[in-house]
Scaffold this motif. Structure first.
Motif, PDB file in Angstrom:
ATOM      1  N   ALA A 167      -0.805   6.193  -9.430  1.00 41.69           N
ATOM      2  CA  ALA A 167      -1.400   5.490  -8.289  1.00 41.69           C
ATOM      3  C   ALA A 167      -2.394   4.427  -8.758  1.00 41.69           C
ATOM      4  O   ALA A 167      -2.462   3.330  -8.197  1.00 41.69           O
ATOM      5  CB  ALA A 167      -2.089   6.489  -7.362  1.00 41.69           C
ATOM      6  N   SER A 215       2.138   1.851  -3.430  1.00 46.08           N
ATOM      7  CA  SER A 215       1.119   2.385  -4.331  1.00 46.08           C
ATOM      8  C   SER A 215       0.954   3.890  -4.162  1.00 46.08           C
ATOM      9  O   SER A 215       0.748   4.625  -5.126  1.00 46.08           O
ATOM     10  CB  SER A 215      -0.225   1.701  -4.071  1.00 46.08           C
ATOM     11  N   TYR A 245      -2.120   0.414  -8.148  1.00 40.15           N
ATOM     12  CA  TYR A 245      -3.195  -0.410  -7.587  1.00 40.15           C
ATOM     13  C   TYR A 245      -3.539  -1.561  -8.526  1.00 40.15           C
ATOM     14  O   TYR A 245      -3.649  -2.721  -8.099  1.00 40.15           O
ATOM     15  CB  TYR A 245      -4.439   0.459  -7.344  1.00 40.15           C
ATOM     16  N   TYR A 246      -3.693  -1.248  -9.815  1.00 39.94           N
ATOM     17  CA  TYR A 246      -4.098  -2.262 -10.798  1.00 39.94           C
ATOM     18  C   TYR A 246      -3.056  -3.364 -10.909  1.00 39.94           C
ATOM     19  O   TYR A 246      -3.392  -4.558 -10.902  1.00 39.94           O
ATOM     20  CB  TYR A 246      -4.309  -1.591 -12.157  1.00 39.94           C
ATOM     21  N   ILE A 287       0.840  -1.201   0.000  1.00 41.77           N
ATOM     22  CA  ILE A 287       0.000   0.000   0.000  1.00 41.77           C
ATOM     23  C   ILE A 287       0.871   1.246   0.000  1.00 41.77           C
ATOM     24  O   ILE A 287       0.610   2.214  -0.725  1.00 41.77           O
ATOM     25  CB  ILE A 287      -0.955  -0.001   1.211  1.00 41.77           C
ATOM     26  N   ASN A 328      -0.781  -4.181  -8.742  1.00 45.43           N
ATOM     27  CA  ASN A 328      -0.529  -4.881  -7.477  1.00 45.43           C
ATOM     28  C   ASN A 328      -1.652  -5.843  -7.110  1.00 45.43           C
ATOM     29  O   ASN A 328      -1.405  -6.955  -6.649  1.00 45.43           O
ATOM     30  CB  ASN A 328      -0.343  -3.874  -6.334  1.00 45.43           C
ATOM     31  N   TRP A 329      -2.928  -5.410  -7.325  1.00 45.40           N
ATOM     32  CA  TRP A 329      -4.046  -6.180  -6.803  1.00 45.40           C
ATOM     33  C   TRP A 329      -5.004  -6.742  -7.853  1.00 45.40           C
ATOM     34  O   TRP A 329      -5.605  -7.779  -7.643  1.00 45.40           O
ATOM     35  CB  TRP A 329      -4.850  -5.325  -5.821  1.00 45.40           C
TER      36      TRP A 329
END
Length: 438
Positions: free
Chosen positions: A395, A347, A399-400, A344, A402-403
């Motif tokens: 950012a 990110s 996020y995209y 997090i 990573n998760w």
């Protein structure tokens, strides 16, 4: 910075009164002492046996050597300007735009402090219970964080002294642990163990990069005290890479060895090492390392608050943040979220610092003066829309990747490079348009 008789540090945001107290050895010790820490040891425990020991250590060397470059550059910005990280953010994001990363950094560092305080409390509890039989993790956690607050209240000079002492202790105690391992077990056998985990080399490389990136918000806060750019660059790079090799190497060694002889893996190295019969030196390594790292977290969290509330006297927010850290460290289950927390942070911060580095080194270094960012901060634009737009894109990508659709090579480096490139191109196009209109 004034030499006051007050027991508290007199640290301010002013670039005009920054004490150049760190030479190359001091800078090396600062970043070595900060990073031979249990969270880095825990990260090392993730690496092997997911990979072979040799493969894991090669990635540690490459990942830390590459991942530390942005931190070195932000630290160099601090050394050249005398300003803290979150004050420098005003030059990139604008007067109000810099408030967001400052608050995020403040909250992230407090969360770091919670995790570190609990780990220090667990380690001190193990050491005391080994010697006396008395155990009280909550009490020792509070004691550890109390020591952290006392050191942090002394300001950067107190921290620098603590880190020099910690660096020596870390090297000695880590040596004791490795010696004990080699004496009691077939240590070379760890190089023969095959990879058995589910994490691939790309994900592990990204975790190593993210570990380095997680330190970037603190870089200028400390390196603004470096006496020369050479000390800021070489001292920081060398101290961090050496620390990461020691800490992650220790974690990977213990993890691989524990699996090879049938012990279950655990996130508490003191528990694991006590199974080998020498948990006490390991507990002391972890206690001292976490203590010094946590001091840096509380100190930089205080500077982040002061960047938002410049009229604050240093010791007041430092004391309040310390108290909040004590309370938060007692939250049940906080340690379970450690790896998610790392991602997090990545990110949020990776795209932000990519923009700052590009803006300072490639676009407009002249605007990064204390006169413009501190003395006349009210004249700064409220927000830099180009920086904000590029940050949001970065950012979202972080996020995209990573998760939602994780990349095989991890998200940290791609996000850093793409965000910085997008911002540079955007600024160049804007300047060309302005010249055309003129």
């Amino acid at each position: 910075m004034s030499h006051s008789t007050s027991p508290f540090g007199q640290d301010t945001l002013s670039a005009d009164h920054v004490e150049r107290s760190l030479g190359m050895p001091g800078t090396f010790a600062l970043w070595l002492g900060a990073n031979v820490v249990v969270t880095t040891i825990l990260t090392g425990m993730l690496l092997a046996p997911n990979l072979t020991f040799q493969h894991a250590m090669l990635l540690v060397l490459l990942g830390s050597a590459i991942g530390i470059i942005p931190l070195v550059l932000i630290g160099l910005m601090g050394q050249q300007t005398g300003m803290t990280t979150m004050v420098l953010a005003r030059g990139t994001f604008g007067r109000w735009g810099a408030v967001f990363p400052a608050w995020v950094n403040l909250l992230a560092l407090i969360a770091w402090s919670w995790i570190q305080a609990l780990l220090a409390g667990m380690s001190l509890d193990h050491a005391v219970s080994t010697l006396t039989g008395y155990s009280n993790v909550a009490l020792f956690t509070v004691i550890c964080e109390g020591l952290v607050v006392l050191i942090a209240l002394r300001g950067h000079l107190g921290i620098e002294k603590a880190e020099k002492l910690a660096a020596v202790l870390m090297l000695l105690l880590s040596g004791v642990v490795v010696f004990a391992l080699a004496r009691n077990y077939d240590l070379p056998s760890i190089t023969e163990m095959e990879a058995t985990g589910v994490l691939g080399a790309g994900v592990i490389f990204d975790i190593i990069i993210a570990t380095a990136f997680s330190w970037i918000p603190l870089a200028a806060d400390y390196n603004r005290h470096c006496r020369s750019p050479r000390a800021a660059v070489i001292g920081t790079w060398g101290g961090y890479v050496a620390a990461t090799l020691i800490a992650m190497g220790l974690g990977a060694t213990v993890s691989t060895l524990s699996v090879s002889i049938g012990f279950p893996q655990t996130y508490d190295p003191t528990q694991l090492l006590s199974s080998f019969g020498f948990g006490l030196p390991a507990a002391l390594v972890i206690f001292f390392s976490v203590l010094t790292t946590n001091v840096m977290c509380v100190y930089s969290a205080t500077l982040s608050f002061m960047s938002v509330r410049p009229s604050s006297t240093f010791w007041k927010p430092a004391l309040i943040i310390g108290i909040v850290s004590v309370i938060g460290s007692l939250i049940p289950g906080i340690l379970d979220q450690f790896q998610t927390f790392l991602l997090i942070i990545g990110s949020v911060f990776i795209p932000a610092f990519s923009l700052m580095i590009v803006d300072y080194f490639l676009i407009d270094r002249d605007q990064y003066t204390a006169r413009q960012l501190i003395d006349q901060a009210d004249r700064l634009p409220a927000i830099n829309p180009q920086a904000l737009g590029c940050y949001i894109i970065g950012a979202v990508l972080a996020y995209y990747w990573n998760w939602v659709a994780p990349l095989s090579v991890g998200a940290s480096l791609p996000v850093f490079v793409l965000t910085g490139t997008l911002y540079y191109v955007t600024r160049q196009v804007t300047q060309l348009q302005q010249k055309a209109k003129a």
